[in-house]
Design a protein around this motif. Sequence first.
Motif, PDB file in Angstrom:
ATOM      1  N   ARG A 153       2.561 -43.972  82.551  1.00 62.46           N
ATOM      2  CA  ARG A 153       2.936 -45.586  82.545  1.00 62.46           C
ATOM      3  C   ARG A 153       1.930 -46.389  81.585  1.00 62.46           C
ATOM      4  O   ARG A 153       0.664 -46.123  81.654  1.00 62.46           O
ATOM      5  N   SER A 154       2.680 -47.141  80.941  1.00 60.71           N
ATOM      6  CA  SER A 154       1.638 -48.021  80.025  1.00 60.71           C
ATOM      7  C   SER A 154       2.036 -49.464  80.392  1.00 60.71           C
ATOM      8  O   SER A 154       3.016 -49.747  80.953  1.00 60.71           O
ATOM      9  N   TYR A 189      -3.316 -48.358  80.996  1.00 62.23           N
ATOM     10  CA  TYR A 189      -2.337 -47.273  81.194  1.00 62.23           C
ATOM     11  C   TYR A 189      -2.678 -46.065  81.966  1.00 62.23           C
ATOM     12  O   TYR A 189      -3.906 -46.031  82.350  1.00 62.23           O
ATOM     13  N   TYR A 190      -1.819 -45.385  82.524  1.00 58.41           N
ATOM     14  CA  TYR A 190      -2.172 -44.169  83.374  1.00 58.41           C
ATOM     15  C   TYR A 190      -1.256 -43.016  82.624  1.00 58.41           C
ATOM     16  O   TYR A 190      -0.184 -43.094  82.455  1.00 58.41           O
ATOM     17  N   VAL A 198      -5.824 -31.512  88.088  1.00 57.26           N
ATOM     18  CA  VAL A 198      -5.349 -32.663  87.964  1.00 57.26           C
ATOM     19  C   VAL A 198      -6.129 -33.413  86.802  1.00 57.26           C
ATOM     20  O   VAL A 198      -7.611 -33.302  87.051  1.00 57.26           O
ATOM     21  N   VAL A 199      -5.808 -34.039  85.896  1.00 56.12           N
ATOM     22  CA  VAL A 199      -6.465 -34.910  85.001  1.00 56.12           C
ATOM     23  C   VAL A 199      -5.773 -36.124  84.904  1.00 56.12           C
ATOM     24  O   VAL A 199      -4.654 -36.301  84.469  1.00 56.12           O
ATOM     25  N   LEU A 200      -6.567 -37.214  84.998  1.00 58.67           N
ATOM     26  CA  LEU A 200      -6.311 -38.579  84.769  1.00 58.67           C
ATOM     27  C   LEU A 200      -6.778 -39.217  83.609  1.00 58.67           C
ATOM     28  O   LEU A 200      -7.907 -39.309  83.480  1.00 58.67           O
ATOM     29  N   GLN A 201      -5.758 -39.772  82.532  1.00 59.38           N
ATOM     30  CA  GLN A 201      -6.372 -40.497  81.474  1.00 59.38           C
ATOM     31  C   GLN A 201      -6.044 -42.131  81.678  1.00 59.38           C
ATOM     32  O   GLN A 201      -4.810 -42.275  82.273  1.00 59.38           O
ATOM     33  N   ALA A 202      -7.073 -42.821  81.737  1.00 65.96           N
ATOM     34  CA  ALA A 202      -6.901 -44.296  82.167  1.00 65.96           C
ATOM     35  C   ALA A 202      -7.461 -45.234  81.195  1.00 65.96           C
ATOM     36  O   ALA A 202      -8.706 -44.900  80.524  1.00 65.96           O
TER      37      ALA A 202
END
Length: 259
Positions: free
Chosen positions: A198-199, A185-186, A172-176
């Motif tokens: 989601r922005s 955003y996520y 799993v990779v999260l950009q935040a």
Amino acid sequence: MYISTSTVIALLAPCILVSAGPVFKNKGTTDGWDSTNHEHWGTVTQVKDESYKPDSSLKMVQKYDSNYHNRYHSEVYKKDVYTVGDEGYYGFAFRLDPEWDTSHGQTYNIAQFIADFSDHPDNSCKDTWLPSMMMWVEHDQLLIRRKGGDMCDSSQDKFTIGTVKPGTWHRVVLQAKWSSSNSGYYKVWFDGKEAMERSNIVTTFKDEQKKFTFQFRTGLYANGWHDDKHMEGNQGTRQLWIDEVGIGNKYEDADPGEK
């Protein structure tokens, strides 16, 4: 954590700074973390008999005790990973025990960002440690929560990422973008595929002075046992494995990659 070249000198960091490669990388060892948190009968150990990539991983175990009424963390953590206004990529691989019982709906957290807000000037609610993001397993689903804004009057939402198969390694990779207003955003990739985005959302708590820095924690936190004040079902021992943890300024820094 992302820091633009125009602000590097001004920020001079309590947080991790930009580097040419990953800001932090851990290949399933107990080395490099700021600390380990294992409560009550919980354990965190480096093992070689199971890993996403050679040749080790971190095994986290928690055991339920009906006479114990505090929390059930078995986690490793890195301090000062972000503060409000930062951006970054955060990833890891995880594997639930092959016998993991998915029939009950209690939650088991596997990653979170958390900071101690005890000294925050707006702390009228007398709270202490507050997590902005939490990622957990519920039944056979992986979910993520965002929370933030005013610490004593915060907003939150949860989103489903995908289906988890016990005994199988997942990545799993999260950009935040960490914002206390509606500009965050996520974006999450699950097993290499985009799973949610989601922005225009609130992703962290207000901190105008950027005084409070967040830890990144990963492992097993059986928060359902504590929050519900009981254990559902009869699987009193839960265990999982964590490997290939990455934090950085681009997707490749955080992605555990193909096995």
